[in-house]
Write a protein that holds these residues in place. Sequence first.
Motif, PDB file in Angstrom:
ATOM      1  N   SER A 135      33.527  -7.633  36.207  1.00  0.00           N
ATOM      2  CA  SER A 135      32.602  -8.754  36.050  1.00  0.00           C
ATOM      3  C   SER A 135      33.423 -10.024  36.169  1.00  0.00           C
ATOM      4  O   SER A 135      34.642  -9.968  36.391  1.00  0.00           O
ATOM      5  CB  SER A 135      31.885  -8.699  34.693  1.00  0.00           C
ATOM      6  N   ARG A 136      32.780 -11.159  36.013  1.00  0.00           N
ATOM      7  CA  ARG A 136      33.527 -12.406  36.130  1.00  0.00           C
ATOM      8  C   ARG A 136      34.520 -12.587  34.990  1.00  0.00           C
ATOM      9  O   ARG A 136      35.381 -13.465  35.054  1.00  0.00           O
ATOM     10  CB  ARG A 136      32.552 -13.590  36.156  1.00  0.00           C
ATOM     11  N   ASN A 137      34.432 -11.759  33.946  1.00  0.00           N
ATOM     12  CA  ASN A 137      35.369 -11.842  32.830  1.00  0.00           C
ATOM     13  C   ASN A 137      36.620 -10.987  33.044  1.00  0.00           C
ATOM     14  O   ASN A 137      37.484 -10.935  32.166  1.00  0.00           O
ATOM     15  CB  ASN A 137      34.697 -11.396  31.529  1.00  0.00           C
ATOM     16  N   TYR A 138      36.711 -10.322  34.192  1.00  0.00           N
ATOM     17  CA  TYR A 138      37.857  -9.472  34.478  1.00  0.00           C
ATOM     18  C   TYR A 138      38.467  -9.882  35.814  1.00  0.00           C
ATOM     19  O   TYR A 138      37.781  -9.911  36.837  1.00  0.00           O
ATOM     20  CB  TYR A 138      37.445  -8.002  34.540  1.00  0.00           C
ATOM     21  N   HIS A 139      39.754 -10.184  35.776  1.00  0.00           N
ATOM     22  CA  HIS A 139      40.461 -10.524  37.005  1.00  0.00           C
ATOM     23  C   HIS A 139      41.631  -9.565  37.181  1.00  0.00           C
ATOM     24  O   HIS A 139      42.448  -9.384  36.271  1.00  0.00           O
ATOM     25  CB  HIS A 139      40.995 -11.956  36.952  1.00  0.00           C
ATOM     26  N   TYR A 140      41.701  -8.914  38.347  1.00  0.00           N
ATOM     27  CA  TYR A 140      42.744  -7.943  38.632  1.00  0.00           C
ATOM     28  C   TYR A 140      43.715  -8.508  39.661  1.00  0.00           C
ATOM     29  O   TYR A 140      43.301  -9.087  40.664  1.00  0.00           O
ATOM     30  CB  TYR A 140      42.137  -6.644  39.172  1.00  0.00           C
ATOM     31  N   ARG A 141      44.996  -8.333  39.397  1.00  0.00           N
ATOM     32  CA  ARG A 141      46.013  -8.737  40.372  1.00  0.00           C
ATOM     33  C   ARG A 141      47.145  -7.726  40.364  1.00  0.00           C
ATOM     34  O   ARG A 141      47.433  -7.103  39.338  1.00  0.00           O
ATOM     35  CB  ARG A 141      46.543 -10.138  40.073  1.00  0.00           C
ATOM     36  N   THR A 142      47.754  -7.537  41.511  1.00  0.00           N
ATOM     37  CA  THR A 142      48.892  -6.624  41.618  1.00  0.00           C
ATOM     38  C   THR A 142      50.162  -7.442  41.768  1.00  0.00           C
ATOM     39  O   THR A 142      50.173  -8.496  42.414  1.00  0.00           O
ATOM     40  CB  THR A 142      48.739  -5.679  42.821  1.00  0.00           C
ATOM     41  N   LEU A 143      51.235  -6.932  41.151  1.00  0.00           N
ATOM     42  CA  LEU A 143      52.507  -7.648  41.146  1.00  0.00           C
ATOM     43  C   LEU A 143      53.627  -6.677  41.479  1.00  0.00           C
ATOM     44  O   LEU A 143      53.902  -5.754  40.706  1.00  0.00           O
ATOM     45  CB  LEU A 143      52.764  -8.276  39.769  1.00  0.00           C
ATOM     46  N   LYS A 144      54.236  -6.857  42.615  1.00  0.00           N
ATOM     47  CA  LYS A 144      55.353  -6.000  42.996  1.00  0.00           C
ATOM     48  C   LYS A 144      56.523  -6.255  42.058  1.00  0.00           C
ATOM     49  O   LYS A 144      56.900  -7.397  41.804  1.00  0.00           O
ATOM     50  CB  LYS A 144      55.758  -6.285  44.447  1.00  0.00           C
ATOM     51  N   SER A 145      57.073  -5.169  41.493  1.00  0.00           N
ATOM     52  CA  SER A 145      58.159  -5.241  40.510  1.00  0.00           C
ATOM     53  C   SER A 145      57.769  -6.072  39.290  1.00  0.00           C
ATOM     54  O   SER A 145      58.615  -6.702  38.649  1.00  0.00           O
ATOM     55  CB  SER A 145      59.436  -5.818  41.147  1.00  0.00           C
ATOM     56  N   GLY A 146      56.491  -6.028  38.950  1.00  0.00           N
ATOM     57  CA  GLY A 146      56.007  -6.797  37.806  1.00  0.00           C
ATOM     58  C   GLY A 146      56.635  -6.360  36.497  1.00  0.00           C
ATOM     59  O   GLY A 146      56.705  -7.155  35.549  1.00  0.00           O
ATOM     60  N   ASP A 147      57.118  -5.113  36.446  1.00  0.00           N
ATOM     61  CA  ASP A 147      57.723  -4.630  35.205  1.00  0.00           C
ATOM     62  C   ASP A 147      59.058  -5.290  34.905  1.00  0.00           C
ATOM     63  O   ASP A 147      59.608  -5.121  33.814  1.00  0.00           O
ATOM     64  CB  ASP A 147      57.891  -3.106  35.233  1.00  0.00           C
ATOM     65  N   THR A 148      59.595  -6.069  35.847  1.00  0.00           N
ATOM     66  CA  THR A 148      60.869  -6.749  35.618  1.00  0.00           C
ATOM     67  C   THR A 148      60.696  -8.148  35.044  1.00  0.00           C
ATOM     68  O   THR A 148      61.664  -8.719  34.545  1.00  0.00           O
ATOM     69  CB  THR A 148      61.680  -6.850  36.922  1.00  0.00           C
ATOM     70  N   TYR A 149      59.477  -8.705  35.091  1.00  0.00           N
ATOM     71  CA  TYR A 149      59.325 -10.077  34.609  1.00  0.00           C
ATOM     72  C   TYR A 149      58.036 -10.359  33.843  1.00  0.00           C
ATOM     73  O   TYR A 149      57.849 -11.483  33.344  1.00  0.00           O
ATOM     74  CB  TYR A 149      59.458 -11.072  35.772  1.00  0.00           C
ATOM     75  N   ILE A 150      57.157  -9.383  33.711  1.00  0.00           N
ATOM     76  CA  ILE A 150      55.951  -9.544  32.895  1.00  0.00           C
ATOM     77  C   ILE A 150      56.103  -8.640  31.670  1.00  0.00           C
ATOM     78  O   ILE A 150      56.081  -7.419  31.802  1.00  0.00           O
ATOM     79  CB  ILE A 150      54.673  -9.168  33.670  1.00  0.00           C
ATOM     80  N   PRO A 151      56.285  -9.220  30.468  1.00  0.00           N
ATOM     81  CA  PRO A 151      56.543  -8.379  29.279  1.00  0.00           C
ATOM     82  C   PRO A 151      55.469  -7.338  29.025  1.00  0.00           C
ATOM     83  O   PRO A 151      55.785  -6.213  28.610  1.00  0.00           O
ATOM     84  CB  PRO A 151      56.610  -9.410  28.139  1.00  0.00           C
TER      85      PRO A 151
END
Length: 214
Positions: A135-151
């Motif tokens: 819904s408009r309350n959910y935003h999905y994004r993908t991040l390559k190697s996100g585990d290295t900089y998103i706690p």
Amino acid sequence: MRSFLIGVDEVGRGALAGQVYAAAVILRNKELMAVPTYFLSKLKDSKRLSPNKRLSIYKASLEYEIIFGVGVATVREIDQFNILDATMMAMARAINQCVLIAKRCLLRKNLDNQVFYDIAVDGVSNPKNFGVPCSRNYHYRTLKSGDTYIPEISCASIIAKVLRDREMTELHERFPIYNFIRNKGYGTQKHVLALKENGASEFHRLSFKPIRKE
């Protein structure tokens, strides 16, 4: 409207045996308070941490009552669909559980349940079409190697890794010939040799090379 960041990651996608595990994490406790700064400072990609450090962080996550959900995709689902779709299914299950827990926390504190969920998924594939809230309350994004900089993603990778490793250790007790306690189901040289000599167990992925019959 308040906002929660949910970090999502998976473990076990490339293994020859065992389920795929995924975790989804909000770095708040069940009182919706932020977790301690020193806990955040320990969060890294699970692959860069020793097993003891991963276990310590997982236990701290439980102690602080951090909001997280866990999802798995079974070996049967991996073989029936494919590893990518099964991984997305595990992620979707983790996200659903995490959101449900967050909503229960809001309800318990008599807070407005109108929340914007920013869902950051490690990698390049999005579980949006696999039964997650949309819904408009959910935003999905993908991040390559996100585990290295998103706690949040780092924490998700650690939780998923600890739980999957625990399962593979338990499977090792049932099937010691495959040495799951060391290889965690991945295709090491000794694991592949054990497969050639003994065949596959019920927990091996029959759709994967070198197990798959051509």
